[in-house]
Scaffold this active site. Structure first.
Site, PDB file in Angstrom:
ATOM      1  N   CYS A 198       0.814  -1.209   0.000  1.00  0.00           N
ATOM      2  CA  CYS A 198       0.000   0.000   0.000  1.00  0.00           C
ATOM      3  C   CYS A 198       0.848   1.259   0.000  1.00  0.00           C
ATOM      4  CB  CYS A 198      -0.953   0.011   1.193  1.00  0.00           C
ATOM      5  SG  CYS A 198      -0.119  -0.040   2.786  1.00  0.00           S
ATOM      6  N   ASN A 199       2.138   1.139   0.291  1.00  0.00           N
ATOM      7  CA  ASN A 199       2.959   2.354   0.267  1.00  0.00           C
ATOM      8  C   ASN A 199       4.300   2.198  -0.448  1.00  0.00           C
ATOM      9  OD1 ASN A 199       4.510   0.975   2.240  1.00  0.00           O
ATOM     10  ND2 ASN A 199       3.331   1.901   3.891  1.00  0.00           N
ATOM     11  N   ARG A 200       4.390   1.205  -1.340  1.00  0.00           N
ATOM     12  CA  ARG A 200       5.600   1.104  -2.158  1.00  0.00           C
ATOM     13  C   ARG A 200       5.351   0.239  -3.387  1.00  0.00           C
ATOM     14  NH1 ARG A 200       9.870   0.533   0.399  1.00  0.00           N
ATOM     15  NH2 ARG A 200       8.950   0.699   2.478  1.00  0.00           N
TER      16      ARG A 200
ATOM     17  N   GLN B 257       4.405  -9.681   2.669  1.00  0.00           N
ATOM     18  CA  GLN B 257       4.364  -9.070   1.339  1.00  0.00           C
ATOM     19  C   GLN B 257       5.618  -9.417   0.535  1.00  0.00           C
ATOM     20  OE1 GLN B 257       3.819  -5.219   3.065  1.00  0.00           O
ATOM     21  NE2 GLN B 257       1.606  -5.210   2.737  1.00  0.00           N
TER      22      GLN B 257
ATOM     23  N   ALA C   5     -11.783  -8.698   2.121  1.00  0.00           N
ATOM     24  CA  ALA C   5     -11.478  -9.928   2.864  1.00  0.00           C
ATOM     25  C   ALA C   5     -10.072 -10.424   2.566  1.00  0.00           C
ATOM     26  CB  ALA C   5     -12.504 -11.014   2.523  1.00  0.00           C
TER      27      ALA C   5
ATOM     28  N   SER D  98      -5.664  -9.921   2.997  1.00  0.00           N
ATOM     29  CA  SER D  98      -4.788 -10.045   4.163  1.00  0.00           C
ATOM     30  C   SER D  98      -4.901  -8.844   5.095  1.00  0.00           C
ATOM     31  CB  SER D  98      -3.341 -10.229   3.711  1.00  0.00           C
ATOM     32  OG  SER D  98      -2.919  -9.140   2.902  1.00  0.00           O
TER      33      SER D  98
END
Length: 443
Positions: free
Chosen positions: A50-52, A120, A190, A192
């Site tokens: 979400c940020n890279r 991740q 739904a 992770s």
């Protein structure tokens, strides 16, 4: 071949650029395939959170590799190259290894010390393995990064010093809507991150937990695990009327909740209801930023979290993790440098064995009456002499090659012993392509 990473993160780009550059799973797969088709790259892996968004590749040319990887990131993200370039960072060789190890330890996360990044990284490696774009080099690198991350969490208090993004976001949210126990919660998605959010909400003591997802079966599985209930995605607006806190983290490419949809449910809520708390952890965003302006609504999204002071873990733990990263990078680099001389050493010993075999065959021709016992003794003696002569220089060459600046020792061996470059390359190919590799035996 050398490791190259080109990417952007919350440290180099605003959220508005990050959410436009976010890659779907299909886009990641296509990016990997196109990277491998590009001339400078032989292996590739993509780490998208979400940020890279980071593209890792083994390349034979630095400048050509940077240009190609930057172009491919622009192409598959949809962000123009000119705009994207100013937000990109580039790491090469040891600096690239240092960067990934730091990421794995949570040092580069929006919330320092969060552990979700390990999952991740594992997902990034799994995708590369599934598509056969991650070969031995990136497999070894990512597996080592996972071990370094686990070591940092087991040997230091970095995971206590920081919080997960979910926990940090909920803490920011409750500052505006009050504590969670007794509240009604709705989780949209739904995956992770949504599963982590639902689990955190359940443990915090919410009175009612509802999970909505486009695939109802996944929502039902998650809700059943936590004693909640599942609803179809179409029921999200109806659940908004009753909810006190909403956490949304889907893979949608467009808005899940726009301003009008949220505004429409506000009049239906109880007059004495607390502010509706919305936590948007998706990238790109699920919730319209214009919701910030609605009375009776408290929205916290990725941009708010990026602007907050999340990096407040204990300095001693951060320093300890940095020392772990530095030592692991040094050890990994030494092992890699030593390993790179191995094909040359193998080719040298193969050449020596061929010379021994040729000379023994010549001896057979010159001394056909030599008895078997004497022939065996001569054979063993010649081989032992050659092994002893090669042992010290090859062992020492491996040791020296493992030191910084030791790359030239392989070249020295090839030059001194007049080794065929194609023979060395053949050993490298055989070492890289394993027995189960789908590319084994193909041209």
């Amino acid at each position: 071949m050398s490791l190259l990473v080109v990417g952007l993160s919350h440290r180099s780009a605003p959220v508005t650029v990050l959410e436009r550059a976010a890659l779907t799973e299909d886009a990641k797969a296509k990016l990997l395939q196109d990277t491998l088709a590009a001339e400078p790259a032989t292996e590739a892996a993509v780490l998208g959170t979400c940020n890279r968004i980071e593209l890792y590749a083994e390349v034979d040319k630095f400048h050509a590799g940077v240009a190609e990887l930057s172009t491919l990131l622009s192409l598959h993200s949809g962000v123009g190259l000119d705009e994207l370039t100013e937000h990109l960072y580039v790491h090469y060789e040891d600096r690239a290894v240092h960067h990934l190890f730091s990421v794995a330890c949570g040092l580069d996360s929006m919330v320092v010390g969060e552990g979700q990044i390990l999952g991740q990284i594992k997902d990034a490696l799994s995708l590369g393995q599934e598509l056969h774009t991650a070969g031995r080099g990136l497999n070894d690198l990512f597996q080592r990064a996972l071990r370094v991350g686990k070591r940092a969490h087991s040997e230091t208090g970095i995971d206590k010093a920081g919080q997960s993004l979910v926990t940090f976001g909920l803490d920011r949210l409750t500052a505006g809507i009050g504590q969670l126990p007794g509240k009604r919660a709705l989780v949209v998605g739904a995956g992770s991150m949504s599963s982590l959010a639902a689990t955190t909400l359940s443990r915090s003591g919410v009175a009612d937990l509802v999970v909505a997802n486009r695939t109802l079966e996944r929502a039902e599985r998650l809700a059943a695990q936590l004693g909640g209930r599942a609803v179809p995605f179409a029921d999200v607006s109806r659940e908004l009327v009753r909810a006190d806190v909403v956490v949304s983290c889907t893979g949608a490419t467009g808005l899940v909740l726009d301003r009008d949809a949220v505004a429409a449910v506000l009049p239906e809520r109880a007059p004495d209801a607390a502010p509706l708390g919305l936590l948007d952890l998706a990238m790109p965003r699920d919730v319209d930023g214009a919701v910030h302006d609605l009375p009776g609504v408290h929205l916290v999204d990725i941009e708010d979290l990026a602007a907050a002071s999340a990096d407040a873990p204990m300095a001693a733990d951060v320093d300890a993790v940095r020392r772990i990263v530095s030592s692991e990078v040094e050890a990994f680099g030494a092992a890699l440098r030593a390993e790179r001389i191995t094909p040359t050493v193998v080719a040298l010993r193969t050449m020596a064995a061929d010379v021994v075999s040729a000379e023994l065959a010549r001896l057979d021709g010159r001394l056909p009456d030599l008895d078997d016992r004497s022939r065996a003794e001569v054979t063993q003696t010649v081989r032992r002499v050659v092994d002893k002569l090669l042992h010290a220089p090859t062992v020492r060459a491996k040791q020296l090659a493992g030191e910084p600046g030791g790359a030239g020792y392989a070249d020295a061996l090839r030059e001194l012993f007049d080794l065929d470059p194609q023979a060395v390359a053949a050993v490298s190919r055989a070492d890289t392509v394993g027995p189960n590799d789908p590319n084994r035996g193909t041209s």
